[in-house]
Design a protein around this motif. Structure first.
Motif, PDB file in Angstrom:
ATOM      1  N   ALA A 102      44.114  34.810  37.727  1.00  0.00           N
ATOM      2  CA  ALA A 102      45.118  35.153  38.736  1.00  0.00           C
ATOM      3  C   ALA A 102      46.033  36.283  38.250  1.00  0.00           C
ATOM      4  O   ALA A 102      46.586  37.035  39.052  1.00  0.00           O
ATOM      5  N   LEU A 103      46.170  36.400  36.916  1.00  0.00           N
ATOM      6  CA  LEU A 103      47.010  37.470  36.366  1.00  0.00           C
ATOM      7  C   LEU A 103      46.335  38.829  36.397  1.00  0.00           C
ATOM      8  O   LEU A 103      46.993  39.860  36.188  1.00  0.00           O
ATOM      9  N   LEU A 104      45.025  38.862  36.610  1.00  0.00           N
ATOM     10  CA  LEU A 104      44.290  40.122  36.548  1.00  0.00           C
ATOM     11  C   LEU A 104      44.848  41.173  37.489  1.00  0.00           C
ATOM     12  O   LEU A 104      44.863  42.364  37.183  1.00  0.00           O
ATOM     13  N   ASN A 105      45.264  40.715  38.691  1.00  0.00           N
ATOM     14  CA  ASN A 105      45.753  41.669  39.684  1.00  0.00           C
ATOM     15  C   ASN A 105      46.855  42.558  39.113  1.00  0.00           C
ATOM     16  O   ASN A 105      46.893  43.758  39.348  1.00  0.00           O
ATOM     17  N   ARG A 106      47.776  41.958  38.353  1.00  0.00           N
ATOM     18  CA  ARG A 106      48.890  42.722  37.797  1.00  0.00           C
ATOM     19  C   ARG A 106      48.559  43.319  36.436  1.00  0.00           C
ATOM     20  O   ARG A 106      48.940  44.452  36.130  1.00  0.00           O
ATOM     21  N   ALA A 107      47.826  42.575  35.612  1.00  0.00           N
ATOM     22  CA  ALA A 107      47.570  43.035  34.245  1.00  0.00           C
ATOM     23  C   ALA A 107      46.655  44.247  34.197  1.00  0.00           C
ATOM     24  O   ALA A 107      46.768  45.087  33.297  1.00  0.00           O
ATOM     25  N   ALA A 108      45.732  44.375  35.154  1.00  0.00           N
ATOM     26  CA  ALA A 108      44.766  45.473  35.119  1.00  0.00           C
ATOM     27  C   ALA A 108      45.449  46.830  35.153  1.00  0.00           C
ATOM     28  O   ALA A 108      44.965  47.800  34.565  1.00  0.00           O
ATOM     29  N   ALA A 109      46.588  46.915  35.836  1.00  0.00           N
ATOM     30  CA  ALA A 109      47.285  48.202  35.952  1.00  0.00           C
ATOM     31  C   ALA A 109      47.765  48.718  34.602  1.00  0.00           C
ATOM     32  O   ALA A 109      47.999  49.926  34.448  1.00  0.00           O
ATOM     33  N   PHE A 110      47.922  47.832  33.608  1.00  0.00           N
ATOM     34  CA  PHE A 110      48.359  48.262  32.283  1.00  0.00           C
ATOM     35  C   PHE A 110      47.199  48.822  31.455  1.00  0.00           C
ATOM     36  O   PHE A 110      47.426  49.387  30.386  1.00  0.00           O
ATOM     37  N   PHE A 111      45.964  48.668  31.947  1.00  0.00           N
ATOM     38  CA  PHE A 111      44.792  49.089  31.180  1.00  0.00           C
ATOM     39  C   PHE A 111      43.993  50.191  31.865  1.00  0.00           C
ATOM     40  O   PHE A 111      43.341  50.975  31.191  1.00  0.00           O
ATOM     41  N   THR A 112      43.988  50.236  33.183  1.00  0.00           N
ATOM     42  CA  THR A 112      43.173  51.225  33.878  1.00  0.00           C
ATOM     43  C   THR A 112      43.855  51.705  35.143  1.00  0.00           C
ATOM     44  O   THR A 112      44.542  50.937  35.829  1.00  0.00           O
ATOM     45  N   ARG A 113      43.672  52.995  35.418  1.00  0.00           N
ATOM     46  CA  ARG A 113      44.139  53.596  36.660  1.00  0.00           C
ATOM     47  C   ARG A 113      42.965  53.962  37.561  1.00  0.00           C
ATOM     48  O   ARG A 113      43.151  54.586  38.597  1.00  0.00           O
ATOM     49  N   SER A 114      41.764  53.581  37.137  1.00  0.00           N
ATOM     50  CA  SER A 114      40.576  53.966  37.891  1.00  0.00           C
ATOM     51  C   SER A 114      40.292  53.026  39.050  1.00  0.00           C
ATOM     52  O   SER A 114      39.579  53.393  39.984  1.00  0.00           O
ATOM     53  N   SER A 115      40.844  51.820  39.000  1.00  0.00           N
ATOM     54  CA  SER A 115      40.462  50.805  39.984  1.00  0.00           C
ATOM     55  C   SER A 115      41.547  49.750  40.110  1.00  0.00           C
ATOM     56  O   SER A 115      42.483  49.699  39.300  1.00  0.00           O
ATOM     57  N   THR A 116      41.380  48.902  41.132  1.00  0.00           N
ATOM     58  CA  THR A 116      42.275  47.757  41.323  1.00  0.00           C
ATOM     59  C   THR A 116      41.457  46.476  41.306  1.00  0.00           C
ATOM     60  O   THR A 116      40.287  46.467  41.717  1.00  0.00           O
ATOM     61  N   PHE A 117      42.057  45.400  40.823  1.00  0.00           N
ATOM     62  CA  PHE A 117      41.394  44.110  40.711  1.00  0.00           C
ATOM     63  C   PHE A 117      42.007  43.135  41.720  1.00  0.00           C
ATOM     64  O   PHE A 117      43.226  43.113  41.884  1.00  0.00           O
ATOM     65  N   GLU A 118      41.143  42.352  42.348  1.00  0.00           N
ATOM     66  CA  GLU A 118      41.608  41.284  43.234  1.00  0.00           C
ATOM     67  C   GLU A 118      40.814  40.022  42.888  1.00  0.00           C
ATOM     68  O   GLU A 118      39.593  40.058  42.795  1.00  0.00           O
ATOM     69  N   SER A 119      41.523  38.906  42.685  1.00  0.00           N
ATOM     70  CA  SER A 119      40.851  37.640  42.373  1.00  0.00           C
ATOM     71  C   SER A 119      41.057  36.656  43.526  1.00  0.00           C
ATOM     72  O   SER A 119      42.123  36.632  44.147  1.00  0.00           O
ATOM     73  N   ARG A 120      40.007  35.878  43.783  1.00  0.00           N
ATOM     74  CA  ARG A 120      40.059  34.886  44.876  1.00  0.00           C
ATOM     75  C   ARG A 120      39.474  33.578  44.352  1.00  0.00           C
ATOM     76  O   ARG A 120      38.365  33.538  43.827  1.00  0.00           O
ATOM     77  N   LYS A 121      40.268  32.507  44.473  1.00  0.00           N
ATOM     78  CA  LYS A 121      39.836  31.213  43.982  1.00  0.00           C
ATOM     79  C   LYS A 121      38.815  30.608  44.940  1.00  0.00           C
ATOM     80  O   LYS A 121      39.033  30.511  46.144  1.00  0.00           O
ATOM     81  N   MET A 122      37.671  30.219  44.383  1.00  0.00           N
ATOM     82  CA  MET A 122      36.610  29.609  45.186  1.00  0.00           C
ATOM     83  C   MET A 122      36.445  28.129  44.868  1.00  0.00           C
ATOM     84  O   MET A 122      35.611  27.452  45.462  1.00  0.00           O
ATOM     85  N   GLY A 123      37.196  27.641  43.914  1.00  0.00           N
ATOM     86  CA  GLY A 123      37.125  26.246  43.507  1.00  0.00           C
ATOM     87  C   GLY A 123      37.939  26.069  42.249  1.00  0.00           C
ATOM     88  O   GLY A 123      38.527  27.025  41.717  1.00  0.00           O
ATOM     89  N   ASP A 124      37.998  24.813  41.760  1.00  0.00           N
ATOM     90  CA  ASP A 124      38.789  24.560  40.551  1.00  0.00           C
ATOM     91  C   ASP A 124      38.263  25.333  39.354  1.00  0.00           C
ATOM     92  O   ASP A 124      39.016  25.681  38.450  1.00  0.00           O
ATOM     93  N   ASN A 125      36.952  25.564  39.298  1.00  0.00           N
ATOM     94  CA  ASN A 125      36.349  26.234  38.158  1.00  0.00           C
ATOM     95  C   ASN A 125      35.470  27.401  38.603  1.00  0.00           C
ATOM     96  O   ASN A 125      34.443  27.703  37.994  1.00  0.00           O
ATOM     97  N   ARG A 126      35.883  28.070  39.676  1.00  0.00           N
ATOM     98  CA  ARG A 126      35.066  29.169  40.216  1.00  0.00           C
ATOM     99  C   ARG A 126      36.010  30.222  40.821  1.00  0.00           C
ATOM    100  O   ARG A 126      36.880  29.913  41.627  1.00  0.00           O
ATOM    101  N   ILE A 127      35.820  31.470  40.395  1.00  0.00           N
ATOM    102  CA  ILE A 127      36.689  32.579  40.809  1.00  0.00           C
ATOM    103  C   ILE A 127      35.818  33.773  41.200  1.00  0.00           C
ATOM    104  O   ILE A 127      34.794  34.044  40.561  1.00  0.00           O
ATOM    105  N   GLU A 128      36.257  34.483  42.232  1.00  0.00           N
ATOM    106  CA  GLU A 128      35.611  35.748  42.588  1.00  0.00           C
ATOM    107  C   GLU A 128      36.575  36.888  42.275  1.00  0.00           C
ATOM    108  O   GLU A 128      37.742  36.852  42.673  1.00  0.00           O
ATOM    109  N   VAL A 129      36.082  37.904  41.567  1.00  0.00           N
ATOM    110  CA  VAL A 129      36.885  39.077  41.213  1.00  0.00           C
ATOM    111  C   VAL A 129      36.235  40.297  41.847  1.00  0.00           C
ATOM    112  O   VAL A 129      35.049  40.558  41.641  1.00  0.00           O
TER     113      VAL A 129
END
Length: 671
Positions: A102-129
């Motif tokens: 869930a932190l990826l959305n904000r943390a990615a900006a500190f590492f790359t300017r080429s792209s944006t990250f969005e995460s979506r929870k699909m279950g307790d142990n499953r995530i889509e990025v």
């Protein structure tokens, strides 16, 4: 068009850490050189690199390591303590991978300017990025692999098992975005929470069914089911509390380490401040280095250390200050200089100085073949096993070497130690450079004082020894003309007149030179001055001197400045006197004194409608003995404007002029 910087240096720093740990045979300098990067740029967390640099970096890395899949390996390596440091402790405090993603959305900006990250929870142990690329960005497949490795690494922080990662859509397979689906094994607390939910649901359904179908069986069923559900609740709560306790312990440990790091940073900042105080209070380099060595011993966690400086010819390094050695050890290090221009192995310290590179050696025996025999013997006598050598550099020039070891404690030296010393060494370099600069200034000041004293003696010689002969020449010429004028053959009387006039002119020139010298040497007496009143006084004196001239003065009232009254009066006498002189050919002369805004600067001006001058020669105006008119046209020695220039510059101001031949001139003074 230059490529935009897209990738933060911390990405490449992770690669270099991986290289140092798993591929020690590969020289990081060679990889960075191929990519057009430097160690200092990668070490700077605020530096960013272009796509071309990233491509060349990966190309060199894959070729030198022989590992085409090193990008994904580096992504997974990001989960290691070596790569994350204290950040890893913080992530562990997030309880599970889901919050980390869930932190990826904000943390990615500190590492790359080429792209944006969005995460979506699909279950307790499953995530889509989902990764969306900015317009104009053209990444390469290895960067996709690196992202997959990093997404796997987030789970590896919490578990030893790799997660399952699917890549259903990829821009390198015709997709519009890169989409990743990550799933990971459930933790014990997750299993107990699931069991609690199903147990509560199943128990409720069983109790309700028993109550409706067979009420007589409800009491015994309830007696069994309710305790089981309570046990599930207690087990789930215990698992959650255990996870929460572990999280709190991790956060507490992280906070302690952060506090320790803050204390270390505070000590280092205090050390830099104390070094600055030492430099400001001492001028001798030996005393400065001795004081710095004492500060290093007090503030840093090292057993021994030396500060070595190069000789004036740059051929030898010698120890000028040290700490932590006994008397015998001090004699050894001070009596063992390190040659910088010898034949054979240079040794680590010499290489550090000549190549301007730091070295961390944890086992001296492993590099014994690189060290000259004499220095190996010194290392054996001093029991040196591991040490760090850092170059002392200032403005691109090697000045010396700072070296430390942990001989008594045996503490292993780490990259953090190397980074710390590489931060301190430049401070020492600047301190030495400033001390040398101050010593040079003091020597130059002493030489200048001697030169000024000699100039003062010369000026007095000119004033007293030359003027007397000039007066004698002029007097004898006058006597000869008066007593022998009738008997002198022509054109002898004219010659004697010229000799007398030349003597008078020479005397005036000497007087002007003495005035210029006094202006340069005189201490300023600052006060508030009414320049308008001062200019009026000078104008009145000029009119009294030649009352028959028709000259109109227009002097603005209320012009005040801070300065030296006597010197500013001399300046006005010269400027107004020049205006008076060069308007002598006008039937009606006009001389103005006022203020004006010129180029956004408020300046006083003196304007006249005299003969003016050619602006092509304006650069000669304020040089001594430079005149823009022939002696036959206007009298003068060429010293007056040079004197004005010295007065104005001594007040921290500037003077310039504008003119046109035949139409007058204007002089501006900005104080």
């Amino acid at each position: 068009m230059d490529s935009p910087p897209l990738y933060n240096s911390r990405i490449f720093d992770t690669y270099l850490k991986l290289l140092a740990q798993r591929y020690p045979h590969v020289r990081a300098d060679d990889v960075l050189s191929h990519a057009g990067m430097s160690v200092h740029e990668v070490a700077d967390p605020g530096h960013w690199f272009t796509q071309q640099q990233a491509d060349r970096f990966y190309e060199a890395l894959a070729r030198m390591t022989g590992t085409p899949d090193i990008a994904r390996e580096a992504g997974r390596f990001a989960a290691s303590p070596e790569a994350l440091g204290l950040v890893r402790q913080y992530i562990l405090g997030l309880v599970g991978p889901a919050r980390g993603y869930a932190l990826l959305n904000r943390a990615a900006a500190f590492f790359t300017r080429s792209s944006t990250f969005e995460s979506r929870k699909m279950g307790d142990n499953r995530i889509e990025v989902s990764v969306r690329f900015r317009p104009g960005v053209s990444e390469r497949p290895y960067q996709c692999a690196n992202r997959m490795g990093f997404l796997e690494a987030l789970v590896l922080i919490f578990s030893r098992r790799l997660p399952e990662i699917e890549h259903p859509e990829c821009i390198f397979r015709g997709g519009e975005i890169c989409r990743y689906v990550i799933s990971w094994p459930r933790g014990r607390a997750d299993l107990w929470r699931t069991g609690r939910r199903w147990g509560l649901l199943g128990g409720s359904v069983l109790g309700l069914a028993t109550l409706l179908l067979s009420p007589s069986l409800f009491p015994p069923v309830a007696a069994v089911v309710i305790p089981l559900i309570l046990l599930l609740f207690l087990a789930a709560e215990r698992a959650e509390n255990k996870d929460l306790s572990a999280t709190l312990d991790t956060l507490r440990d992280s906070a302690d380490k952060l506090l320790g790091q803050c204390q270390s940073n505070s000590d280092n900042a205090l050390l830099v401040s104390e070094i600055g105080q030492v430099v400001s209070s001492k001028s001798d380099i030996g005393q400065i280095l001795t004081s710095i060595a004492a500060l290093l011993e007090k503030r840093l966690d090292y057993d021994r250390g030396v500060i070595m400086m190069a000789d004036a010819d740059g051929s030898t390094l010698r120890v000028l200050a040290s700490f932590g050695f006994d008397e015998a050890g001090r004699r050894v290090i001070h009596d063992t200089p390190i040659a910088l221009d010898g034949i054979g192995p240079r040794g680590v310290v010499a290489a550090s100085f000549l190549d301007q590179k730091p070295f961390l050696v944890n086992d001296l025996d492993e590099i014994g073949h690189l060290i000259p025999p004499l220095h190996r013997e010194v290392g054996r006598r001093l029991d040196i096993r591991s040490f760090i050598s850092c170059p002392i550099v200032c403005e691109g020039q090697s000045l010396g070497v700072l070296a430390v070891d942990t001989n008594r404690t045996g503490r292993p030296l780490l990259q953090s130690d190397l980074s710390l010393l590489m931060g301190i060494a430049p401070v020492i370099g600047i301190s030495i450079h400033n001390a040398e600069h101050l010593a040079r200034e003091q020597r130059q000041a002493a030489l200048l004082e001697v030169a000024n004293q000699e100039l003062e003696a010369f000026c007095y010689t000119v004033a007293h020894d030359l003027q007397a002969p000039l007066r004698a020449i002029n007097g004898y010429c006058a006597v000869i003309r008066e007593e022998c004028g009738d008997r002198l053959p022509l054109p002898a009387p004219a010659y004697f007149s010229r000799i007398g006039a030349a003597a008078v002119r020479m005397g005036e020139l000497i007087d002007d030179l003495l005035a210029l010298y006094r202006v340069t040497r005189r201490d300023l007496a600052w006060e508030e001055i009414d320049l308008s009143a001062l200019a009026g006084e000078v104008a009145g004196e000029l009119q009294q001197r030649e009352p028959g001239r028709a000259v109109e003065f227009a002097i603005a009232a209320g012009i005040t400045v801070r300065g030296d009254r006597q010197l500013l009066r001399i300046a006005l006498e010269n400027l107004l006197g020049n205006a008076w002189k060069y308007t002598g050919t006008r039937c009606v002369a006009l001389i103005e004194f006022g203020t004006a805004e010129v180029g956004g600067v408020s300046a006083c001006f003196i304007r006249d409608n005299g003969t003016g001058f050619d602006m092509r020669y304006a650069d000669k105006l304020f040089r001594p003995f430079q005149r823009l008119h022939r002696d036959g046209e206007f009298e003068g020695t060429g010293i007056g404007l040079a004197t004005v220039y010295r007065i104005v510059t001594r007040h921290g101001g500037r003077i310039w002029a504008q003119a046109e031949e035949g139409r007058g001139a204007v002089f501006y003074i900005a104080l």
